[in-house]
Design an enzyme around this catalytic site. Structure first.
Site, PDB file in Angstrom:
ATOM      1  N   GLN A 423      29.566 -10.813  34.962  1.00 15.88           N
ATOM      2  CA  GLN A 423      28.306 -11.482  35.283  1.00 15.88           C
ATOM      3  C   GLN A 423      27.292 -10.389  35.583  1.00 15.88           C
ATOM      4  O   GLN A 423      27.301  -9.800  36.663  1.00 15.88           O
ATOM      5  CB  GLN A 423      28.506 -12.411  36.482  1.00 15.88           C
ATOM      6  CG  GLN A 423      27.342 -13.334  36.733  1.00 15.88           C
ATOM      7  CD  GLN A 423      27.695 -14.459  37.695  1.00 15.88           C
ATOM      8  OE1 GLN A 423      27.009 -15.466  37.718  1.00 15.88           O
ATOM      9  NE2 GLN A 423      28.732 -14.300  38.500  1.00 15.88           N
ATOM     10  N   THR A 502      24.787 -19.858  33.388  1.00 17.60           N
ATOM     11  CA  THR A 502      23.843 -20.954  33.630  1.00 17.60           C
ATOM     12  C   THR A 502      22.919 -20.601  34.788  1.00 17.60           C
ATOM     13  O   THR A 502      22.237 -21.474  35.330  1.00 17.60           O
ATOM     14  CB  THR A 502      24.588 -22.255  33.958  1.00 17.60           C
ATOM     15  OG1 THR A 502      25.461 -22.021  35.073  1.00 17.60           O
ATOM     16  CG2 THR A 502      25.412 -22.736  32.770  1.00 17.60           C
ATOM     17  N   HIS A 503      22.907 -19.322  35.178  1.00 17.86           N
ATOM     18  CA  HIS A 503      22.142 -18.912  36.356  1.00 17.86           C
ATOM     19  C   HIS A 503      20.827 -18.250  35.940  1.00 17.86           C
ATOM     20  O   HIS A 503      20.835 -17.219  35.267  1.00 17.86           O
ATOM     21  CB  HIS A 503      22.964 -17.921  37.203  1.00 17.86           C
ATOM     22  CG  HIS A 503      24.302 -18.462  37.579  1.00 17.86           C
ATOM     23  ND1 HIS A 503      25.438 -17.701  37.613  1.00 17.86           N
ATOM     24  CD2 HIS A 503      24.694 -19.714  37.909  1.00 17.86           C
ATOM     25  CE1 HIS A 503      26.473 -18.446  37.964  1.00 17.86           C
ATOM     26  NE2 HIS A 503      26.040 -19.678  38.146  1.00 17.86           N
ATOM     27  N   ILE A 504      19.742 -18.836  36.349  1.00 17.10           N
ATOM     28  CA  ILE A 504      18.430 -18.283  36.033  1.00 17.10           C
ATOM     29  C   ILE A 504      17.667 -18.046  37.325  1.00 17.10           C
ATOM     30  O   ILE A 504      18.013 -18.593  38.381  1.00 17.10           O
ATOM     31  CB  ILE A 504      17.638 -19.208  35.096  1.00 17.10           C
ATOM     32  CG1 ILE A 504      17.473 -20.596  35.728  1.00 17.10           C
ATOM     33  CG2 ILE A 504      18.343 -19.336  33.758  1.00 17.10           C
ATOM     34  CD1 ILE A 504      16.601 -21.534  34.917  1.00 17.10           C
TER      35      ILE A 504
END
Length: 573
Positions: A423, A502-504
């Site tokens: 990540q 899916t992390h913004i």
């Protein structure tokens, strides 16, 4: 004509983690709070036996309804943006509890380096280490200042973990609960990582390892390792969510009122002060005005920025002049990974959302970047989330994707497959930002948010550096065959078959100076002291971790600010 409701002390927009924490803290302080949630009500009883993968994973039952509201996307400003028609890159929650209901539960603290990214980078490598096209900045708060808010969030959520990473910031208290149980797969990763000289430990999890009563006297159950965390609500009340922690605590004070099916379309304001919000009842289409002394936005990343843009609050970022802060520093994450196929089987049918082992040796500034042409890094993680039947069909490259050969390979590999994912941090770039779309509108006639984003040189260098490190661990684990993810090309909203984050983050960034941020370090709007904005939209860059624990810590910081504002009635910075 809109009907005006009774004035509240505080109105929170959305009722996910951030808003529910603010609602709970303010309600406990005696303030009257109204929560406006565009979705329906729900509680743990809605999820009893609800292991319906087709409904919750394939058809996104707990996610934003894209037929009413979506986003548009383009890679660069000369392109025309088109609407997103299917959820993939974003897990925008809907209903009471928001994304805090269907999340996995991984609950990392960010590194001290993250909060002082610009200062620490320049101190170690000089001011020319990274191009001026990257708008990196410090957050305005140090890790040491954030520690007490992290501690409060962990106690509320009942985080299960172990303080073994030598790279993590100093903790005042141990984790509230011991780590989850290690499985064969996790033991294998741990052994391989140690042999290579790395520092593995269990990922901090919001999946409770044992029954727990939190700091608000709310009870959480013990995780059953049922494998239905991500995309699902927890039927055992073992995964921390607003439904079993902050919301019942706030309701017990009798100071919280929840209005569902309330879609906020505008923040009302005059002479530098917010006076309330206008919302539409999504069932009857009636319009209402909810007056309040303080407004707090706690919706999803781009929805916070969008509501400010619609309400004409703040200066929208302009790519050409580089002026304006609203919509600036939008960033994603970089996710190289490796798939491994083994001869011996694992018990992959069980798992938990945050049942993972992790190393941080290549994250942040935990390794020397002197001879590298990028900064920051990535956390590496092996995850046993549970292999659900529809989506779990691991096959090697070259295997037919249908027919007898596919079925044979899928059945054999089901228990003999795992992957290690990185990540990676994403740094803000001048060409990546949020704005209002000039063409497409939502069901209520308001412009959609437009995302302009693509990977940058920094992202590609980081990605290429991480791939062989990941492959090295998988090889050491003894995989019969392994395959790394393909070369990083252009960003897209649709999956290429490999996991994408899916992390913004970004769009309403925080900071110590008005000229470089939308909100101050209390998450209070610089131009409107009775308006607070909380979420991953506050992050000036996107670190190499899951965001939720830091969002929750910032929500505690904002709560402190709101309560302080009621006493001092001023800008708190």
């Amino acid at each position: 004509m809109a009907k005006t409701l009774k004035k509240a002390d505080v109105v929170v927009v959305g009722l996910g983690w951030a808003s529910s924490i603010v609602a709970n803290e303010c309600a406990k302080a005696g303030l009257k709070v109204v929560a406006l949630e565009r979705g329906a009500n729900q509680d743990t009883s809605d999820f009893l036996g609800a292991h319906d993968e087709y409904k919750y994973v394939n058809n996104f039952a707990l996610k934003q309804d894209l037929s009413k509201e979506s986003v548009t996307f383009r890679n660069e400003s000369k392109q025309m943006a088109l609407p997103m028609r299917k959820n993939y890159s974003f897990d925008v929650g809907n209903n009471v509890g928001g994304a805090g209901v269907h999340w996995n539960g991984m609950s990392y603290r960010f590194l001290p380096y993250d909060f002082e990214l610009k200062s620490m980078t320049e101190q170690r490598y000089g001011k020319n280490k990274i191009s001026k096209d990257y708008s990196i900045q410090d957050w305005g708060l140090s890790y040491d200042e954030m520690e007490k808010y992290y501690d409060k969030a962990e106690k509320m959520m009942g985080i299960s973990g172990e303080d073994k990473s030598p790279f993590s910031g100093k903790r005042k208290n141990p984790f509230p609960n011991p780590p989850l149980e290690k499985t064969t797969m996790l033991h294998k990763f741990e052994k391989a990582a140690k042999k290579l000289g790395y520092n593995p430990c269990m990922v901090p999890a919001a999946n409770c390892s044992q029954p727990y009563e939190n700091s608000d006297k709310q009870s959480l159950g013990a995780c059953q390792y049922c494998a239905f965390c991500e995309h699902f609500g927890c039927e055992y009340a073992a995964k921390a969510s607003p439904l079993i922690t902050t919301i019942p605590s706030a309701l017990a004070t009798k100071n919280l009122s929840i209005i569902t099916h309330a879609n906020v379309i505008e923040i009302l304001h005059k002479n530098g002060r917010a006076s309330g919000v206008k919302f539409i009842n999504t069932l009857t289409l009636e319009e209402f005005i909810q007056p309040a002394e303080v407004i707090m936005l706690g919706s999803y990343v781009f929805n916070n920025a969008r509501l400010l843009m619609h309400s004409k609050i703040g200066e929208i970022y302009d790519e050409k002049s580089l002026k304006g802060t609203l919509g600036k520093n939008y960033s994603f994450q970089i996710t190289p990974s490796v798939n491994g196929f083994f001869d011996e089987p694992f018990n992959v049918y069980l798992g938990a959302g945050a049942l993972c082992n992790w190393i941080d040796d290549f994250n942040g500034d935990n390794f020397d970047h002197s001879k590298l042409d990028f900064i920051h890094g990535a956390s590496f993680r092996i995850s046993q989330n549970g292999a659900r039947p529809i989506a779990s069909n691991p096959i090697e490259p070259g295997t037919p994707t249908w027919g007898a050969a596919f079925k044979k390979a899928s059945v054999r590999n089901y228990t003999r497959f795992t992957y290690i994912g990185a990540q990676g941090a994403s740094l803000p770039h001048n060409s990546n930002y949020l704005s209002l779309d000039p063409t497409y509108k939502d069901a209520y006639g308001l412009p959609l948010i437009r995302i302009t984003y693509d990977y940058t040189k920094q992202d590609r260098k980081l990605y290429d550096f991480m791939l062989p490190k990941l492959a090295g661990i998988m090889k050491e684990m003894g995989a019969r065959k392994f395959y790394t993810s393909p070369k990083l090309t252009n960003y897209g909203l649709v999956s290429n078959g490999w996991y994408g984050s899916t992390h913004i983050a970004g769009g309403t960034i925080m900071g110590a100076k008005k000229e470089e941020s939308v909100v101050n370090t209390y998450l209070q709007h610089w131009d409107m002291p009775n308006l607070f904005v909380v979420g991953a939209s506050n992050f000036p860059h996107n670190p190499g971790y899951n965001p939720t624990l830091t969002i929750n810590a910032l929500a505690y910081r904002a709560s402190e600010g709101i309560i302080k504002f009621f006493k001092e009635k001023r800008l708190l910075a």
